[in-house]
Design an enzyme around this catalytic site. Sequence first.
Site, PDB file in Angstrom:
ATOM      1  N   HIS A 149      -0.235   8.291   3.495  1.00 13.06           N
ATOM      2  CA  HIS A 149       0.788   9.149   3.878  1.00 13.06           C
ATOM      3  C   HIS A 149       0.809  10.543   3.629  1.00 13.06           C
ATOM      4  CE1 HIS A 149       2.598   5.233   4.488  1.00 13.06           C
ATOM      5  NE2 HIS A 149       3.585   5.785   5.259  1.00 13.06           N
ATOM      6  N   LYS A 153       5.821  12.276   0.726  1.00 10.79           N
ATOM      7  CA  LYS A 153       6.620  11.101   0.932  1.00 10.79           C
ATOM      8  C   LYS A 153       6.674  10.854  -0.693  1.00 10.79           C
ATOM      9  CE  LYS A 153       6.077   6.132   2.182  1.00 10.79           C
ATOM     10  NZ  LYS A 153       7.649   6.193   2.570  1.00 10.79           N
TER      11      LYS A 153
END
Length: 257
Positions: A149, A153
């Site tokens: 990600h 995040k």
Amino acid sequence: MIKVLVAGFMGSMGQKTVQMVNKNADFELVGAYNPGIDTVHLKGMGMDDNVQLFASLDEIDTDADVWIDFTVPAAAFDNAKFAIEHGIHPVIGTSGMSDEQVEQLKKLAQQTNVGGILAPNFGISAVLLMKFAKEAAKYMPGVEIIEMHHDDKLDAPSGTALATAKMIDEVRGKPDAPATEETLKGVRGGDYDGIKIHSVRLPGYVAHEQVLFGSQGEALTIRQDSFDRGSFMSGVKLAVPAAAKATKLIVGLENIM
């Protein structure tokens, strides 16, 4: 017409959600919530007068049917609880809730008859990956998960990776874990009931997951890639009408597909 309030509307996912709602003839944006915002200033920047802006939960007074939440893990539980208690059906896209918090929301939804949807991922490709991985795990129980990600995040592992591990765990046998000795602590990743999960956080990524299966003489890799946050809106669009009529909390987009 389903009336919608978007929580976390100033974030990247929140902005995509606002655009999706405004483009959909079956939805009406009636409220937007983001803690600490200057509502007067935002109205002065041309925000639609029909959309109520809220800077705290205490301020919220709305006739919204559905609450779409793309905030942060620390706020998502309280937001969802507030929504259910006030008769608003939540669509929760924020990951990072504990199993205990999810159970509390399930009980509250059952008590109030106000259901909704909690999904670790609204990307159709991610939901299909989880379904395919669960099927594969029946035959190939040796498995590890890698999720990648963007570097902003906050939670690790991702809700999608954890949900994938839980779905796999429902059907796979329990093979003996490989005998390994970590010379660098944590190098083998996190562990969910014997399933190793590895989290990558790098700039340039959006949301990606690989599920790697291995057995005698063969291997299988299932991978999905989300290159743009707009890809998640197809799942949110599916979730809104389903949540609006739900009488219990549905966990996982696959349960309405």
